[in-house]
Design a protein around this motif. Structure first.
Motif, PDB file in Angstrom:
ATOM      1  N   MET A 114       0.856  -1.073  -0.015  1.00 52.12           N
ATOM      2  CA  MET A 114       0.062  -0.004   0.099  1.00 52.12           C
ATOM      3  C   MET A 114       0.883   1.188  -0.015  1.00 52.12           C
ATOM      4  O   MET A 114       1.787   1.098   0.631  1.00 52.12           O
ATOM      5  N   THR A 115       0.597   2.120  -0.721  1.00 51.78           N
ATOM      6  CA  THR A 115       1.412   3.458  -0.962  1.00 51.78           C
ATOM      7  C   THR A 115       0.896   4.361   0.346  1.00 51.78           C
ATOM      8  O   THR A 115      -0.159   4.403   0.758  1.00 51.78           O
ATOM      9  N   ALA A 116       2.012   5.211   0.487  1.00 52.30           N
ATOM     10  CA  ALA A 116       1.624   6.313   1.544  1.00 52.30           C
ATOM     11  C   ALA A 116       0.361   7.143   1.124  1.00 52.30           C
ATOM     12  O   ALA A 116      -0.456   7.766   1.931  1.00 52.30           O
ATOM     13  N   THR A 117       0.144   7.356  -0.171  1.00 55.47           N
ATOM     14  CA  THR A 117      -0.944   8.164  -0.576  1.00 55.47           C
ATOM     15  C   THR A 117      -2.279   7.705  -0.246  1.00 55.47           C
ATOM     16  O   THR A 117      -3.316   8.204   0.302  1.00 55.47           O
ATOM     17  N   LYS A 118      -2.188   6.178  -0.485  1.00 52.84           N
ATOM     18  CA  LYS A 118      -3.517   5.408  -0.234  1.00 52.84           C
ATOM     19  C   LYS A 118      -3.751   5.470   1.178  1.00 52.84           C
ATOM     20  O   LYS A 118      -4.922   5.549   1.647  1.00 52.84           O
ATOM     21  N   ASP A 119      -2.575   5.307   2.047  1.00 51.60           N
ATOM     22  CA  ASP A 119      -2.796   5.416   3.507  1.00 51.60           C
ATOM     23  C   ASP A 119      -3.345   6.669   3.882  1.00 51.60           C
ATOM     24  O   ASP A 119      -4.363   6.682   4.840  1.00 51.60           O
ATOM     25  N   LYS A 120      -2.883   7.577   3.549  1.00 52.60           N
ATOM     26  CA  LYS A 120      -3.649   8.989   3.815  1.00 52.60           C
ATOM     27  C   LYS A 120      -4.994   9.101   3.512  1.00 52.60           C
ATOM     28  O   LYS A 120      -5.779   9.740   4.419  1.00 52.60           O
ATOM     29  N   ALA A 121      -5.262   8.683   2.283  1.00 53.56           N
ATOM     30  CA  ALA A 121      -6.641   8.869   1.731  1.00 53.56           C
ATOM     31  C   ALA A 121      -7.402   8.016   2.635  1.00 53.56           C
ATOM     32  O   ALA A 121      -8.823   8.495   2.946  1.00 53.56           O
TER      33      ALA A 121
ATOM     34  N   ASP B 288      -5.805   2.872  -7.292  1.00 52.08           N
ATOM     35  CA  ASP B 288      -5.794   4.121  -8.324  1.00 52.08           C
ATOM     36  C   ASP B 288      -4.968   5.316  -7.404  1.00 52.08           C
ATOM     37  O   ASP B 288      -5.920   5.818  -6.549  1.00 52.08           O
ATOM     38  N   GLU B 289      -3.841   5.553  -8.018  1.00 52.86           N
ATOM     39  CA  GLU B 289      -3.124   6.505  -7.127  1.00 52.86           C
ATOM     40  C   GLU B 289      -3.910   7.853  -7.510  1.00 52.86           C
ATOM     41  O   GLU B 289      -3.939   8.709  -6.728  1.00 52.86           O
ATOM     42  N   GLU B 290      -4.399   8.200  -8.637  1.00 55.27           N
ATOM     43  CA  GLU B 290      -5.067   9.300  -9.164  1.00 55.27           C
ATOM     44  C   GLU B 290      -6.504   9.361  -8.165  1.00 55.27           C
ATOM     45  O   GLU B 290      -6.822  10.641  -7.768  1.00 55.27           O
ATOM     46  N   LEU B 291      -7.161   8.496  -7.823  1.00 56.06           N
ATOM     47  CA  LEU B 291      -8.159   8.451  -7.027  1.00 56.06           C
ATOM     48  C   LEU B 291      -7.916   8.804  -5.592  1.00 56.06           C
ATOM     49  O   LEU B 291      -8.404   9.787  -5.098  1.00 56.06           O
ATOM     50  N   PHE B 292      -6.863   8.343  -5.131  1.00 55.89           N
ATOM     51  CA  PHE B 292      -6.456   8.618  -3.816  1.00 55.89           C
ATOM     52  C   PHE B 292      -5.859  10.089  -3.744  1.00 55.89           C
ATOM     53  O   PHE B 292      -6.248  10.633  -2.445  1.00 55.89           O
TER      54      PHE B 292
END
Length: 141
Positions: free
Chosen positions: A1-8, A36-40
């Motif tokens: 899981m990416t940091a962006t997804k975690d924050k989202a 989807d990184e753009e979604l997050f």
């Protein structure tokens, strides 16, 4: 899981309350399984919320409704979720119901006056013989 997804996901988790509708929970659960990184990135935008995403979806559905009925596939609904979060500025157009008020110069129609001035007639209490209803005291004789 990416940091962006975690924050989202953390941001959306803060939005979930006891009063959150099942539909919003379903949107949230769907997003949790996405990659989807753009979604997050869209979820992390200031002002973007699950409640507004739901309002956006319902406004899109209203546009497609025919005689108050519509059938929408899950894929369409979730594409609208992506559309909401991907855009920089979406104004959710919620219809406002206006209640017509009579103009002050026009007299009220007689039908309205009858309803406004209507006084209920007192009901006449029926005697035991008229109603045909027996009571438990009828058996005591």
């Amino acid at each position: 899981m990416t940091a962006t997804k975690d924050k989202a996901l953390a941001k959306m988790l803060e939005e979930i309350t006891d009063k959150t509708t099942p539909q919003i929970h379903r949107i949230h659960n769907w997003i949790c399984y996405q990659e989807d990184e753009e979604l997050f990135n869209g979820i992390l935008k200031k002002g973007k919320t699950l409640n507004e995403a739901y309002e956006f979806i319902t406004s899109k559905a209203r546009e497609l409704a025919v005689n108050g009925s519509i059938f929408i596939e899950d894929d369409d609904v979730f594409s609208w979720v992506k559309e909401y979060y991907a855009s920089d500025k979406i104004v959710v157009d919620m219809p406002v119901k206006k209640i017509p008020t009579p103009k002050k110069s026009e007299p009220l129609p007689d039908e309205i006056l009858k309803v406004v001035n209507h006084k209920p007639k007192p009901t006449k209490k029926k005697s035991k013989e008229e109603s045909g209803q027996m009571t438990i005291f009828d058996f005591l004789d």
